[in-house]
Design a protein around this motif. Structure first.
Motif, PDB file in Angstrom:
ATOM      1  N   VAL A   1       0.846  -1.293   0.253  1.00 14.89           N
ATOM      2  CA  VAL A   1      -0.078   0.041   0.016  1.00 14.89           C
ATOM      3  C   VAL A   1       0.736   1.092   0.029  1.00 14.89           C
ATOM      4  N   GLY A   2       1.850   1.174   0.755  1.00 16.46           N
ATOM      5  CA  GLY A   2       2.820   2.418   1.018  1.00 16.46           C
ATOM      6  C   GLY A   2       3.565   2.934  -0.234  1.00 16.46           C
ATOM      7  N   PRO A   3       3.913   2.326  -1.283  1.00 17.98           N
ATOM      8  CA  PRO A   3       4.438   2.693  -2.575  1.00 17.98           C
ATOM      9  C   PRO A   3       3.547   2.955  -3.474  1.00 17.98           C
ATOM     10  N   ILE A   4       2.502   2.007  -3.600  1.00 19.40           N
ATOM     11  CA  ILE A   4       1.537   2.281  -4.645  1.00 19.40           C
ATOM     12  C   ILE A   4       0.197   3.277  -4.363  1.00 19.40           C
ATOM     13  N   ALA A   5      -0.177   3.273  -2.920  1.00 18.61           N
ATOM     14  CA  ALA A   5      -1.663   4.026  -2.799  1.00 18.61           C
ATOM     15  C   ALA A   5      -1.143   5.283  -1.914  1.00 18.61           C
ATOM     16  N   LEU A   6      -0.247   5.140  -1.149  1.00 15.33           N
ATOM     17  CA  LEU A   6       0.157   6.386  -0.147  1.00 15.33           C
ATOM     18  C   LEU A   6       1.296   7.134  -0.665  1.00 15.33           C
ATOM     19  N   ARG A   7       1.741   6.729  -1.991  1.00 15.31           N
ATOM     20  CA  ARG A   7       2.881   7.400  -2.749  1.00 15.31           C
ATOM     21  C   ARG A   7       4.093   7.741  -1.574  1.00 15.31           C
ATOM     22  N   MET A   8       4.617   6.669  -0.848  1.00 13.85           N
ATOM     23  CA  MET A   8       5.660   6.657   0.133  1.00 13.85           C
ATOM     24  C   MET A   8       6.791   5.734  -0.283  1.00 13.85           C
ATOM     25  N   GLU A   9       8.049   5.888   0.009  1.00 12.69           N
ATOM     26  CA  GLU A   9       8.947   5.251  -0.230  1.00 12.69           C
ATOM     27  C   GLU A   9       9.169   3.998   1.088  1.00 12.69           C
ATOM     28  N   MET A  10       9.094   2.828   0.869  1.00 18.37           N
ATOM     29  CA  MET A  10       9.108   1.962   1.867  1.00 18.37           C
ATOM     30  C   MET A  10       9.971   0.725   1.471  1.00 18.37           C
ATOM     31  N   PRO A  11      11.188   0.916   1.367  1.00 23.41           N
ATOM     32  CA  PRO A  11      12.264  -0.026   0.926  1.00 23.41           C
ATOM     33  C   PRO A  11      12.307  -1.295   2.276  1.00 23.41           C
ATOM     34  N   VAL A  12      12.652  -2.357   1.749  1.00 24.57           N
ATOM     35  CA  VAL A  12      12.693  -3.484   2.790  1.00 24.57           C
ATOM     36  C   VAL A  12      14.247  -3.344   3.129  1.00 24.57           C
ATOM     37  N   ARG A  13      14.315  -3.471   4.551  1.00 23.56           N
ATOM     38  CA  ARG A  13      15.896  -3.586   4.889  1.00 23.56           C
ATOM     39  C   ARG A  13      16.052  -5.015   5.922  1.00 23.56           C
ATOM     40  N   ARG A  14      17.128  -5.163   6.150  1.00 27.33           N
ATOM     41  CA  ARG A  14      17.402  -6.584   6.787  1.00 27.33           C
ATOM     42  C   ARG A  14      16.461  -6.476   8.097  1.00 27.33           C
ATOM     43  N   GLY A  15      16.606  -5.339   8.806  1.00 28.63           N
ATOM     44  CA  GLY A  15      15.869  -5.265   9.934  1.00 28.63           C
ATOM     45  C   GLY A  15      14.199  -5.540   9.889  1.00 28.63           C
ATOM     46  N   ASP A  16      13.568  -5.226   8.741  1.00 25.30           N
ATOM     47  CA  ASP A  16      12.220  -5.760   8.394  1.00 25.30           C
ATOM     48  C   ASP A  16      12.025  -7.221   8.507  1.00 25.30           C
ATOM     49  N   TYR A  17      12.897  -8.189   8.084  1.00 25.07           N
ATOM     50  CA  TYR A  17      12.918  -9.489   8.140  1.00 25.07           C
ATOM     51  C   TYR A  17      13.307  -9.869   9.509  1.00 25.07           C
TER      52      TYR A  17
END
Length: 428
Positions: free
Chosen positions: A72-88
């Motif tokens: 949703v972030g990148p597509i609908a909310l137009r925000m950058e949400m890159p996945v980092r190692r900490g997310d995993y």
């Protein structure tokens, strides 16, 4: 060129990890209700029922929200949400904590349940801090950002309260009536976190589902302020056993009414559907069914705040929980998922309706349409038969939805493989 294109698209693996875990959790919850309906019907505050509730609230609703936000972030909310190692790492903490909580509830080992609650909160807090920071830089109206930031704040408070309740099972230090503490925690988590997030993101996703124009203006601020004021006030008054709880319950109802009024505004301002889109849209039907469940849950919830405690009100409270958690929040996630998963592609995706199997979608909707009322009625009437019917119907609906999602992902993998082969064969 191919790398530049994929860098602008949402993450793929992490959302699928969250969403697959969410489906597994809901399948397990439905299976437990279907196989042992007598353990679900009747008085609801016992270890097996609490395990099932957390499979729905943490496993299905929260994991779905966390996974969907990376799309949703990148597509609908137009925000950058890159996945980092900490997310995993955060996903790993949340998964281990969820398994630990449910397992320790089932075996009634409360010491292990406390550390499991702390583990799952580590993952949720890390992820929601990232969400709150990223949405502040998003290109969406501030009123939508307000919903999301408040939802993140509420899960921090609700999670902390849940951890205290878990520790209290061993140390017995919390004042007040235990059910009052549990109800306060449950409402802050369900309404303050899940419903606030669903409402905020729904202002962007529902126009994509219908399709319609995007709402804007003061009513969106109003729903955030009313819901937050109401849920924080209800949290405190439930803890204290105050009669003011009915005022804050009415405030929450006003917040939901504001949101539903905006949904009606969207429906009156429809835009042309994509070419080839079917007239019978199962995403819209799930959203409509979720709205009906919300209206019924609000009516029952307000009644419970003014009615004297009795055996009947306890049964009504169980039905209220089914309609609010499964009927509204759970089914609204299904409605949004019909649009989100097909968008998580490495190449320009085809229309979402063309990615879905219509026959499978019909079975999924039937399962939810039968399962939610049957489960709610079974909880209210203390009927093991109705609980079993509801559990099996929902199990079938969730299982078929999972199969449909696997088919969508399979097409995604095939399309991505074709793109990689074409890129490898292109001249450098």
């Amino acid at each position: 060129m191919g790398r530049a294109l994929t860098d602008r698209l949402p993450a793929r693996r992490l959302p699928l990890l969250y969403l697959s875990t969410a489906h597994a959790a809901l399948l397990f919850a439905c299976l437990l209700a279907a196989l042992w309906p007598r353990a679900v019907a009747g008085f609801f505050y016992h270890s097996w029922m609490v395990a099932i509730v957390h499979l729905v609230t943490l496993g299905w609703i929260t994991f779905s929200i966390l996974g969907a936000f990376y799309i949703v972030g990148p597509i609908a909310l137009r925000m950058e949400m890159p996945v980092r190692r900490g997310d995993y790492v955060a996903y790993g903490f949340a998964l281990v904590g969820l398994i630990g909580m449910v397992g320790h509830f089932l075996i009634e080992e409360y010491g292990g349940m406390a550390w499991s609650a702390a583990t799952v909160m580590c993952g949720i807090v890390y992820t929601t801090i990232r969400f709150a920071g990223a949405v502040g830089r998003a290109g969406v109206p501030p009123a939508i950002k307000l919903h999301i930031v408040l939802a993140c704040f509420n899960i921090w408070v609700a999670g902390s309260m849940g951890l205290l309740i878990a520790i209290d099972k061993v140390a017995h230090f919390l004042p007040g009536f235990v059910l009052s503490n549990v109800f306060a925690h449950a409402h802050l988590a369900a309404i303050g976190w899940a419903a606030m997030m669903v409402v905020g993101v729904g202002y962007r996703l529902l126009p994509m589902t219908f399709p319609s124009k995007m709402p804007a203006g003061r009513p969106i601020y109003a729903s955030a302020i009313l819901l937050e004021t109401g849920v924080l006030g209800l949290f405190v008054t439930l803890l204290l056993g105050s009669a003011w709880a009915v005022v804050f319950g009415a405030t929450i109802a006003a917040g939901f009414a504001t949101f539903l009024a905006q949904v009606m505004w969207m429906l009156r301002r429809r835009v042309p559907r994509p070419a080839g889109a079917p007239r019978l849209d199962f995403g819209v039907m799930h959203a409509a069914a979720a709205g009906l469940s919300l209206a019924a849950a609000i009516a029952i919830g307000l009644t419970l705040l003014v009615a004297p405690a009795s055996t009947g009100t306890l049964r009504a409270a169980a039905a209220y929980g089914v309609l609010g958690l499964v009927g509204f929040l759970g089914q609204m996630i299904v409605a949004m998922e019909t649009r989100l998963l097909p968008l998580n592609f490495q190449i320009a995706p085809p229309p979402p309706h063309s990615m879905r199997d219509r026959a499978l979608q019909a079975i999924v909707f039937t399962g939810w349409a039968v399962g939610v009322p049957a489960l709610a009625a079974g909880m209210f009437r203390d009927s093991a038969l109705l609980v079993a019917i509801g559990g099996w119907a929902l199990f079938a609906g969730v299982a078929i939805a999972t199969l449909d999602n696997v088919c969508v992902i399979g097409r995604d993998v095939a399309a991505s493989s074709g793109l990689e082969m074409a890129a490898a064969g292109s001249p450098r």
